[in-house]
Design a protein around this motif. Structure first.
Motif, short mmCIF file in Angstrom:
data_model
loop_
_atom_site.label_atom_id
_atom_site.label_comp_id
_atom_site.label_asym_id
_atom_site.label_seq_id
_atom_site.Cartn_x
_atom_site.Cartn_y
_atom_site.Cartn_z
N GLY A 17 60.09 23.26 -39.19
CA GLY A 17 61.09 22.51 -38.46
C GLY A 17 60.54 21.90 -37.18
O GLY A 17 59.34 21.86 -36.97
N ALA A 18 61.43 21.44 -36.34
CA ALA A 18 61.04 20.78 -35.10
C ALA A 18 61.92 21.27 -33.96
O ALA A 18 63.07 21.65 -34.18
N ILE A 19 61.37 21.26 -32.78
CA ILE A 19 62.14 21.62 -31.59
C ILE A 19 62.20 20.38 -30.71
O ILE A 19 61.18 19.79 -30.40
N THR A 20 63.41 19.99 -30.35
CA THR A 20 63.58 18.87 -29.43
C THR A 20 64.42 19.33 -28.25
O THR A 20 65.33 20.14 -28.40
N ILE A 21 64.09 18.83 -27.09
CA ILE A 21 64.82 19.15 -25.87
C ILE A 21 65.51 17.86 -25.41
O ILE A 21 64.84 16.87 -25.13
N ALA A 22 66.83 17.89 -25.33
CA ALA A 22 67.60 16.71 -24.94
C ALA A 22 67.42 16.43 -23.44
O ALA A 22 67.18 17.33 -22.65
N ASP A 23 67.54 15.16 -23.09
CA ASP A 23 67.43 14.75 -21.68
C ASP A 23 68.38 15.54 -20.80
O ASP A 23 68.02 15.98 -19.71
N VAL A 27 67.67 17.71 -17.41
CA VAL A 27 68.38 17.42 -16.15
C VAL A 27 69.03 18.68 -15.60
O VAL A 27 68.94 18.98 -14.41
N LYS A 28 69.68 19.45 -16.46
CA LYS A 28 70.37 20.66 -16.00
C LYS A 28 69.38 21.69 -15.46
O LYS A 28 69.61 22.29 -14.41
N ARG A 56 70.61 15.36 -7.44
CA ARG A 56 70.87 14.45 -8.56
C ARG A 56 69.55 14.16 -9.26
O ARG A 56 68.56 13.82 -8.61
N VAL A 57 69.56 14.31 -10.57
CA VAL A 57 68.34 14.18 -11.36
C VAL A 57 68.52 13.09 -12.40
O VAL A 57 69.53 13.05 -13.10
N THR A 58 67.55 12.20 -12.49
CA THR A 58 67.48 11.26 -13.61
C THR A 58 66.16 11.52 -14.31
O THR A 58 65.14 11.80 -13.66
N THR A 59 66.17 11.42 -15.62
CA THR A 59 64.95 11.75 -16.36
C THR A 59 64.80 10.90 -17.61
O THR A 59 65.76 10.34 -18.12
N SER A 60 63.58 10.86 -18.07
CA SER A 60 63.23 10.24 -19.34
C SER A 60 62.31 11.22 -20.05
O SER A 60 61.27 11.59 -19.50
N VAL A 61 62.71 11.65 -21.23
CA VAL A 61 61.94 12.64 -21.97
C VAL A 61 61.30 11.96 -23.17
O VAL A 61 61.95 11.23 -23.91
#
Length: 148
Positions: A17-23, A27-28, A56-61
């Motif tokens: 399988g695969a592991i993905t971490i959402a943006d 952020v949290k 306040r956090v903005t991110t790009s994953v």
């Protein structure tokens, strides 16, 4: 079909399988860790109004490229698992003044980078900490007087 199955190495159940971490998860985590890092600077925290203490956090994953299953042992570097992805982020904070602004920003950068690597398996390629506003004892009193 049997010949193809014999040539391809089997992948153990726990590694399928695969592991993905959402943006939003990144952020949290970053927001929580940044707030925790800043809370250690009590001289600064006391000057910031309670409603403005949350960074306040903005991110790009970016997800890590798929790895070759045949070279599974090559992905561990120095006993660590390979990164699941890469995050670029900007963290905006409000700080108390006077205080050591550089030390607070450095603590945020260091701890967010370390914890994202540990908790989410993410490498941080770019992290900018920006100070949006400084709160002093004097401005806090004038803000309270305006409310009345």
């Amino acid at each position: 079909m049997t010949g193809e199955a014999n040539r391809r190495p089997g992948i153990p159940r726990g590694e399928r399988g695969a592991i993905t971490i959402a943006d939003r998860v990144v952020v949290k985590i970053a927001s929580h860790v940044a707030r925790e890092a800043l809370s250690r600077f009590t001289d600064s925290v006391d000057h910031v109004p309670p409603g403005r203490r949350m960074p306040r956090v903005t991110t790009s994953v970016r997800r890590a490229p798929e790895r070759d299953t045949a070279g599974r042992g090559a992905e561990a570097v120095g006993g660590r698992q390979a990164a699941l992805g890469e995050a670029r982020m900007r963290i905006t904070v409000e700080l108390g003044y006077p205080s050591d602004i550089g030390a607070q920003c450095a603590a945020v950068r260091r701890e967010v980078t370390e914890r994202l690597r540990t908790w989410a398996g993410m490498e941080v390629s770019d992290l900018a900490v920006s100070v949006e506003r400084l709160h002093s004892v004097h401005t806090r009193h004038t803000d309270q007087e305006r409310v009345r």
